[in-house]
Design a protein around this motif. Sequence first.
Motif, mmCIF file in Angstrom:
data_model
loop_
_atom_site.group_PDB
_atom_site.id
_atom_site.type_symbol
_atom_site.label_atom_id
_atom_site.label_comp_id
_atom_site.label_asym_id
_atom_site.label_seq_id
_atom_site.Cartn_x
_atom_site.Cartn_y
_atom_site.Cartn_z
ATOM 1 N N LYS A 48 -1.258 1.824 10.442
ATOM 2 C CA LYS A 48 -2.667 1.949 10.075
ATOM 3 C C LYS A 48 -3.013 3.417 9.848
ATOM 4 O O LYS A 48 -2.741 4.275 10.691
ATOM 5 C CB LYS A 48 -3.557 1.365 11.169
ATOM 6 C CG LYS A 48 -5.036 1.343 10.809
ATOM 7 C CD LYS A 48 -5.861 0.711 11.923
ATOM 8 C CE LYS A 48 -7.343 0.690 11.563
ATOM 9 N NZ LYS A 48 -8.164 0.106 12.648
ATOM 10 N N ILE A 49 -3.626 3.701 8.698
ATOM 11 C CA ILE A 49 -3.985 5.074 8.348
ATOM 12 C C ILE A 49 -5.485 5.271 8.544
ATOM 13 O O ILE A 49 -6.298 4.680 7.827
ATOM 14 C CB ILE A 49 -3.575 5.393 6.901
ATOM 15 C CG1 ILE A 49 -2.044 5.343 6.782
ATOM 16 C CG2 ILE A 49 -4.082 6.757 6.475
ATOM 17 C CD1 ILE A 49 -1.528 5.417 5.378
ATOM 18 N N ASN A 95 3.801 0.110 7.323
ATOM 19 C CA ASN A 95 2.575 -0.635 7.608
ATOM 20 C C ASN A 95 1.794 -0.060 8.784
ATOM 21 O O ASN A 95 1.082 -0.787 9.477
ATOM 22 C CB ASN A 95 2.897 -2.120 7.868
ATOM 23 C CG ASN A 95 1.686 -3.014 7.665
ATOM 24 O OD1 ASN A 95 0.800 -2.702 6.873
ATOM 25 N ND2 ASN A 95 1.620 -4.121 8.386
ATOM 26 N N TYR A 134 2.897 9.021 2.912
ATOM 27 C CA TYR A 134 3.624 7.909 2.286
ATOM 28 C C TYR A 134 4.625 7.296 3.264
ATOM 29 O O TYR A 134 4.713 6.063 3.396
ATOM 30 C CB TYR A 134 4.347 8.389 1.031
ATOM 31 C CG TYR A 134 5.553 7.556 0.685
ATOM 32 C CD1 TYR A 134 5.408 6.210 0.335
ATOM 33 C CD2 TYR A 134 6.842 8.090 0.725
ATOM 34 C CE1 TYR A 134 6.521 5.430 0.039
ATOM 35 C CE2 TYR A 134 7.948 7.322 0.428
ATOM 36 C CZ TYR A 134 7.783 5.989 0.092
ATOM 37 O OH TYR A 134 8.885 5.215 -0.179
ATOM 38 N N PHE A 172 0.233 5.227 -1.905
ATOM 39 C CA PHE A 172 0.359 6.572 -1.340
ATOM 40 C C PHE A 172 1.508 7.344 -1.970
ATOM 41 O O PHE A 172 1.419 8.567 -2.145
ATOM 42 C CB PHE A 172 0.531 6.481 0.181
ATOM 43 C CG PHE A 172 -0.721 6.048 0.888
ATOM 44 C CD1 PHE A 172 -1.791 6.908 1.018
ATOM 45 C CD2 PHE A 172 -0.833 4.766 1.397
ATOM 46 C CE1 PHE A 172 -2.968 6.512 1.653
ATOM 47 C CE2 PHE A 172 -1.997 4.352 2.040
ATOM 48 C CZ PHE A 172 -3.061 5.225 2.162
ATOM 49 N N SER A 178 2.883 5.119 5.663
ATOM 50 C CA SER A 178 2.424 3.849 5.096
ATOM 51 C C SER A 178 3.571 2.893 4.803
ATOM 52 O O SER A 178 3.367 1.679 4.711
ATOM 53 C CB SER A 178 1.644 4.108 3.799
ATOM 54 O OG SER A 178 2.509 4.521 2.754
ATOM 55 N N LYS A 198 0.825 -1.213 0.000
ATOM 56 C CA LYS A 198 0.000 0.000 0.000
ATOM 57 C C LYS A 198 0.860 1.264 0.000
ATOM 58 O O LYS A 198 0.383 2.340 -0.350
ATOM 59 C CB LYS A 198 -0.951 -0.001 1.198
ATOM 60 C CG LYS A 198 -0.281 0.007 2.555
ATOM 61 C CD LYS A 198 -1.329 -0.045 3.665
ATOM 62 C CE LYS A 198 -0.673 -0.029 5.043
ATOM 63 N NZ LYS A 198 -1.677 -0.107 6.129
ATOM 64 N N ASN A 199 2.133 1.128 0.400
ATOM 65 C CA ASN A 199 3.039 2.277 0.344
ATOM 66 C C ASN A 199 3.174 2.800 -1.087
ATOM 67 O O ASN A 199 3.336 4.001 -1.302
ATOM 68 C CB ASN A 199 4.409 1.899 0.895
ATOM 69 C CG ASN A 199 5.037 0.714 0.186
ATOM 70 O OD1 ASN A 199 4.373 -0.255 -0.154
ATOM 71 N ND2 ASN A 199 6.333 0.779 -0.046
#
Length: 375
Positions: free
Chosen positions: A89-90, A87, A81, A34, A84, A30-31
Amino acid sequence: MIKIIAILSTLFINLFSAITLIATSSKKYKNRFFLGLFFFNSFILFVGHFLSFNEYWRAFKYFDFIFLASLLVFYPLYYLYIYSAFNFKIVPVNWIYHFTPALLIGILMLLASSLSSWESYLIYMNNNLYNSELTDINSKILAYLYKGSRAFHLLQIVIYNFLTIRFILRVKSSIDNSFSNLDVYQTRLFYIVTISFILFMSIPGFYVTLIGRTPLNANGILLFYVCLLFTILYLILTIIGLIQVPTTEDIENNSLNIEEIHLNDLDEIEKNLKLYFTKEKPWLNPQLNIWDVAKEIGTNRSYISKVINDNIGCNFNQYVNEFRINEAKKLLQKTPEIPIADISELSGFGSLNSFIRIFKISENCTPSKFKKHIP
């Protein structure tokens, strides 16, 4: 012509990077998503620069509010970024205030440019690029919004660089206390590139924001060099974004919040820890982490960290690698005919490069030199 080449090169890299990163993103990576958003926002910024410097002002009049909003989300998106990349949580609601100034400025600029005549907007843009006089109220309002946004962006550069560096130091400590093999997460490269990006992007960025468009518009060579620097940094950041792997474990909630625990209990944990490492040799597993160790000796991650940090005087990564180095030295002494790469693998290291680097730090020489001096 040089202005067009300079801006288009950076524009292309941003668009290419955004598409590549977003297209290859996933739940595990997921990085990349972002970072792709960050590059797409930067692409929007350079579209604005392209329209402005090349005097496509009629189009820019309807793009100006997007440009200013993008300027004010540049560093918040980069910080997102970085968040993320490990890892974390955003939670969207916790990030709203980071992007509120951009939203407000964007709305105000949209209203101001919509209510301004073309003549007023032309006066504003001539002041923007050629430092000519502002002669009516509408052009002054537009100029105040633009200059106010620049001033706020300067403040953002300082604040978000501080937040990013503080976050990286915090995460580095947590990762060092959690994993025995850091190479899999490309942390060394990530730290180097991140700090380099902060220095080489923020310092010129601060300067460019401070002086405004007029000097850059008058000096095409200066604009070219600035764009070239940004293009190189963006390219390096894209490569790191593609190879960096976020941690699979949740390190966000692993701060050492130790409840009351008797010293005798900590001594017992230390005794069990040393016995487990000596007898079972878990360090031979290249991917060993602190959760695995805690599970095997029947305690939790926080107590293991406290024992290693306070009682033994190092972090988890250093503790595990000390056993690996000792094993490597024994192998080098007993079986010097074995290749260094095999020694690395037999000692539990995740890679040959990691083995050589850590061995050199520990013994002040490479494994090969150590082997040569064996009597």
